[in-house]
Design an enzyme around this catalytic site. Structure first.
Site, PDB file in Angstrom:
ATOM      1  N   GLY A  49      29.974  34.267  -5.000  1.00  0.00           N
ATOM      2  CA  GLY A  49      31.247  33.466  -4.236  1.00  0.00           C
ATOM      3  C   GLY A  49      31.265  32.002  -4.642  1.00  0.00           C
ATOM      4  O   GLY A  49      30.990  31.747  -5.887  1.00  0.00           O
ATOM      5  N   ASP A  55      14.176  31.330   0.025  1.00  0.00           N
ATOM      6  CA  ASP A  55      15.147  31.386   1.158  1.00  0.00           C
ATOM      7  C   ASP A  55      14.818  29.675   1.627  1.00  0.00           C
ATOM      8  O   ASP A  55      14.115  29.170   1.799  1.00  0.00           O
ATOM      9  CB  ASP A  55      14.555  32.020   2.411  1.00  0.00           C
ATOM     10  N   VAL A  56      16.150  28.936   1.539  1.00  0.00           N
ATOM     11  CA  VAL A  56      16.281  27.583   1.783  1.00  0.00           C
ATOM     12  C   VAL A  56      15.557  27.161   3.393  1.00  0.00           C
ATOM     13  O   VAL A  56      15.171  26.065   3.186  1.00  0.00           O
ATOM     14  CB  VAL A  56      17.613  26.870   1.496  1.00  0.00           C
ATOM     15  N   LEU A  64      32.444  33.662  20.459  1.00  0.00           N
ATOM     16  CA  LEU A  64      32.744  32.509  21.226  1.00  0.00           C
ATOM     17  C   LEU A  64      31.550  31.765  21.944  1.00  0.00           C
ATOM     18  O   LEU A  64      30.606  32.293  22.251  1.00  0.00           O
ATOM     19  CB  LEU A  64      33.669  33.416  22.094  1.00  0.00           C
ATOM     20  N   TYR A 122      28.613  27.152  13.672  1.00  0.00           N
ATOM     21  CA  TYR A 122      29.130  27.078  12.216  1.00  0.00           C
ATOM     22  C   TYR A 122      29.836  25.459  11.948  1.00  0.00           C
ATOM     23  O   TYR A 122      29.283  24.793  11.194  1.00  0.00           O
ATOM     24  CB  TYR A 122      30.181  27.913  11.745  1.00  0.00           C
ATOM     25  N   THR A 163      36.982  34.893  -1.225  1.00  0.00           N
ATOM     26  CA  THR A 163      35.880  35.263  -1.472  1.00  0.00           C
ATOM     27  C   THR A 163      35.570  36.812  -0.718  1.00  0.00           C
ATOM     28  O   THR A 163      36.433  37.188  -0.032  1.00  0.00           O
ATOM     29  CB  THR A 163      34.766  34.296  -0.976  1.00  0.00           C
TER      30      THR A 163
HETATM   31  P1  NAD Z   1      28.785  33.680   0.387  1.00  0.00           P
HETATM   32  O1  NAD Z   1      28.689  34.321   1.776  1.00  0.00           O
HETATM   33  O2  NAD Z   1      29.644  34.682  -0.431  1.00  0.00           O
HETATM   34  O3  NAD Z   1      27.847  33.098  -0.293  1.00  0.00           O
HETATM   35  C1  NAD Z   1      26.501  32.304   0.266  1.00  0.00           C
HETATM   36  C2  NAD Z   1      25.445  32.724  -0.650  1.00  0.00           C
HETATM   37  O4  NAD Z   1      24.392  31.829   0.233  1.00  0.00           O
HETATM   38  C3  NAD Z   1      24.785  33.956  -0.579  1.00  0.00           C
HETATM   39  O5  NAD Z   1      24.525  34.170  -2.145  1.00  0.00           O
HETATM   40  C4  NAD Z   1      23.645  33.926   0.254  1.00  0.00           C
HETATM   41  O6  NAD Z   1      22.769  34.771  -0.272  1.00  0.00           O
HETATM   42  C5  NAD Z   1      23.143  32.594   0.128  1.00  0.00           C
HETATM   43  N1  NAD Z   1      22.374  32.366   1.066  1.00  0.00           N
HETATM   44  C6  NAD Z   1      22.773  32.375   2.482  1.00  0.00           C
HETATM   45  N2  NAD Z   1      21.631  32.261   3.355  1.00  0.00           N
HETATM   46  C7  NAD Z   1      20.779  31.454   2.332  1.00  0.00           C
HETATM   47  C8  NAD Z   1      19.323  31.000   2.619  1.00  0.00           C
HETATM   48  N3  NAD Z   1      18.570  30.894   3.726  1.00  0.00           N
HETATM   49  N4  NAD Z   1      18.831  30.509   1.328  1.00  0.00           N
HETATM   50  C9  NAD Z   1      18.974  30.727   0.048  1.00  0.00           C
HETATM   51  N5  NAD Z   1      20.368  31.302  -0.109  1.00  0.00           N
HETATM   52  C10 NAD Z   1      21.163  31.624   1.193  1.00  0.00           C
HETATM   53  O7  NAD Z   1      29.870  32.560   1.014  1.00  0.00           O
HETATM   54  P2  NAD Z   1      30.859  31.554   0.375  1.00  0.00           P
HETATM   55  O8  NAD Z   1      32.081  32.119   0.730  1.00  0.00           O
HETATM   56  O9  NAD Z   1      30.645  31.571  -1.163  1.00  0.00           O
HETATM   57  O10 NAD Z   1      30.382  30.298   0.946  1.00  0.00           O
HETATM   58  C11 NAD Z   1      29.698  29.470   0.094  1.00  0.00           C
HETATM   59  C12 NAD Z   1      29.827  28.085   1.214  1.00  0.00           C
HETATM   60  O11 NAD Z   1      31.097  27.507   1.281  1.00  0.00           O
HETATM   61  C13 NAD Z   1      29.143  28.226   2.224  1.00  0.00           C
HETATM   62  O12 NAD Z   1      28.243  27.048   2.691  1.00  0.00           O
HETATM   63  C14 NAD Z   1      30.386  28.434   3.260  1.00  0.00           C
HETATM   64  O13 NAD Z   1      30.085  27.923   4.651  1.00  0.00           O
HETATM   65  C15 NAD Z   1      31.153  27.472   2.690  1.00  0.00           C
HETATM   66  N6  NAD Z   1      32.657  27.657   2.749  1.00  0.00           N
HETATM   67  C16 NAD Z   1      33.371  28.728   2.539  1.00  0.00           C
HETATM   68  C17 NAD Z   1      34.717  29.004   2.850  1.00  0.00           C
HETATM   69  C18 NAD Z   1      35.470  30.345   2.416  1.00  0.00           C
HETATM   70  O14 NAD Z   1      36.654  30.534   2.680  1.00  0.00           O
HETATM   71  N7  NAD Z   1      34.723  31.025   1.668  1.00  0.00           N
HETATM   72  C19 NAD Z   1      35.319  28.087   3.498  1.00  0.00           C
HETATM   73  C20 NAD Z   1      34.742  26.825   3.815  1.00  0.00           C
HETATM   74  C21 NAD Z   1      33.342  26.460   3.825  1.00  0.00           C
END
Ligand code: NAD
Length: 498
Positions: A268, A311-312, A346, A404, A439
């Site tokens: 992503g 894992d963060v 919710l 969130y 994504t």
């Molecule tokens: P995604 O779910 O495709 O990717 C997130 C990645 O973070 C994954 O590879 C997952 O394995 C990793 N991850 C999750 N928990 C973890 C942990 N505890 N330790 C290490 N890695 C971890 O999501 P995305 O759509 O690529 O989103 C990326 C960021 O952008 C996120 O913070 C999300 O909240 C933010 N975001 C996304 C959108 C959207 O439209 N896609 C919109 C606003 C914000």
């Protein structure tokens, strides 16, 4: 992964990590009967946005750099665009008849009275009409710090009384009001812009024009270029910086020799950030959970970077990151907190587990990791850049996302609070707030929610992970030293999050 293993695709383009979800509506209304029907019904017709491609010119057409009032920055801003390869005109009459403008930049930093605003309108109206597809309107104004007008708090000028204030306080209040007016003007222009064009406001203190232009240059180039395809209706403040002694050599990668940590890099948006930072010269340390190890290794392979499976939220995460950075790279220059999860419910149905997991990944982990990096000697190098990936939900709220949105708003609070600590080491910390990004996550949302997310924005479409990555890369540049403590939405001016 060895440092010698370089990325296969240095531009970062076409190196997508997953099949891109298809926007069938955009395809359908692009041409033929679909375009005809959309036109007749007055439906949005999203265009293919101009995005970064190798060898592409900065702008899609000539730039017009105008001024309202004294306009102390117009000349310097024009020089920055020229150095970026743009053809720049100071007057519309100099632009060939029929030629579509690639950018209109208007220096309104000295505008101080309501009457002055007419100069802004008079200059912009005819120029805006000539803005071409995916063109850029950029207003340049001055910062409006709260409560700085003499007499505004009833004492600074010693003369404020009876609610009318002194002549000087009235002038300062009018200047502040007029500078704030530029925000309404530019955000509205962004909603009127057509065919993929954007409008943004850049604020910089014009008192020392050379320092102001030096501070604004990287943001001007970002907002003018295809890199900001999905950034519109935004306000960015750039602090003046000492003018660089010499411009960086042409073609130099801005992040060459820098080490960047990106969490959630396996897929992503995180994978796109890793790819773009690597394309700009950085060595990227990608972090993701062990379960995503294979995908993370593939990203590290593509980008010539390294992978840290972790894992963060693990108690050992800060120590493991420090150990990896200090032992292998001698510290980090860029840290991108991108890992994030959603557990939507919710509020009435939101259990403690869903609350805790989202807060732990999205907020507590970035706080702990940043704290550890700041505390350990040499872990963050001077001039470090920290970027948090927040969300439009963190600004506007979103139904079903109290957990969130709380975590993403918390990141914005953290960025503001951390700015002084980063400034002490010549660093910056900012947040990007994506809107609807195409994504795997958003591809899984119900059709109507997905269509609302796409269409209810000024650009009438979703963004791509690369759009968020480009914004992160701009903030990570050494030249963006004047931009800190800010939140920049990458959402095509989404109307839901307005
Ligand atoms: P995604 O779910 O495709 O990717 C997130 C990645 O973070 C994954 O590879 C997952 O394995 C990793 N991850 C999750 N928990 C973890 C942990 N505890 N330790 C290490 N890695 C971890 O999501 P995305 O759509 O690529 O989103 C990326 C960021 O952008 C996120 O913070 C999300 O909240 C933010 N975001 C996304 C959108 C959207 O439209 N896609 C919109 C606003 C914000």
């Amino acid at each position: 992964m060895s440092r010698a293993h370089r990325p296969r695709n240095r531009s970062g383009e076409g190196a997508a990590t997953a099949p891109r979800p298809v926007d069938r509506y955009r395809e359908l209304t692009a041409a033929g009967p679909g375009a005809w029907v959309a036109r007749r019904l007055g439906l949005p017709r999203p265009v293919a946005l101009r995005r970064t491609e190798p060898g592409q010119p900065l702008l899609a057409g000539p730039a017009l750099v105008l001024g309202a009032g004294a306009a102390p920055l117009a000349g310097g801003l024009a020089d920055v665009l020229r150095a970026g390869g743009a053809q720049v005109h100071p007057e519309l009459s100099g632009v060939a008849a029929g030629a579509a403008l690639g950018a209109v930049v208007l220096d309104a930093s000295a505008v101080a009275t309501v009457e002055d605003l007419e100069q802004v309108r008079a200059a912009l109206a005819p120029a805006f009409r000539r803005l071409g597809p995916c063109g850029r309107l950029l207003l340049v104004g001055a910062p409006v710090p709260p409560g700085t007008a003499p007499g505004a708090s009833g004492g600074a000028s010693g003369g404020a009384s009876g609610g009318t204030g002194t002549a000087s306080s009235a002038a300062a209040v009018e200047r502040a009001a007029v500078q704030q007016a530029l925000e309404g003007l530019s955000r509205s222009a962004a909603k009127e812009a057509r065919a993929g064009a954007t409008a943004n406001l850049l604020r910089v203190d014009p008192a020392d024009p050379a320092a102001a232009v030096a501070g604004a240059a990287s943001t001007l180039l970002f907002l003018a270029s295809a890199r900001s395809a999905f950034v519109s209706g935004q306000v960015v403040t750039a602090a003046p910086v000492p003018a660089p002694a010499a411009p960086p050599p042409a073609g130099e990668q801005p992040l060459a020799g820098r080490v960047a940590v990106v969490t959630g890099a396996a897929r992503g948006i995180g994978a796109a950030i890793a790819e773009v930072l690597a394309a700009r010269g950085a060595h990227v340390v990608g972090v993701d959970v062990p379960a995503a190890g294979e995908a993370l290794a593939a990203v590290a392979n593509r980008t010539g970077g390294s992978a840290l499976q972790m894992d963060v939220t693990a108690p050992s995460a800060p120590a493991r990151l420090l150990e990896h950075l200090l032992a292998r790279h001698g510290g980090a220059d860029v840290v991108v907190h991108n890992a994030g999860i959603t557990r939507d419910r919710l509020l009435v149905n939101l259990d403690a587990q869903r609350w805790a997991s989202v807060l732990a990944v999205n907020l507590a982990a970035p706080l702990r990791l940043t704290d550890a990096l700041l505390a350990a000697d040499g872990a963050l190098r001077p001039g470090a850049r920290v970027v948090a990936v927040s969300s439009m939900s963190g600004i506007a709220g979103n139904r079903g996302q109290t957990n969130y949105a709380a975590s993403k708003a918390g990141l914005i609070g953290a960025v503001r609070a951390l700015a002084p600590a980063l400034a002490q080491r010549s660093g910056t910390v900012n947040a990007v707030a994506p809107g609807f990004i195409e994504t795997e996550m958003t591809a899984r949302t119900p059709l109507l929610t997905r269509e609302a997310g796409r269409r209810l924005s000024s650009l009438h479409q979703g963004g791509l992970p690369v759009d968020v990555a480009e914004a992160v890369a701009w903030l990570a540049e050494p030249a963006s030293a004047g931009v800190t403590g800010q939140v920049v939405r990458v959402d095509g001016q989404n109307l839901i999050g307005a």
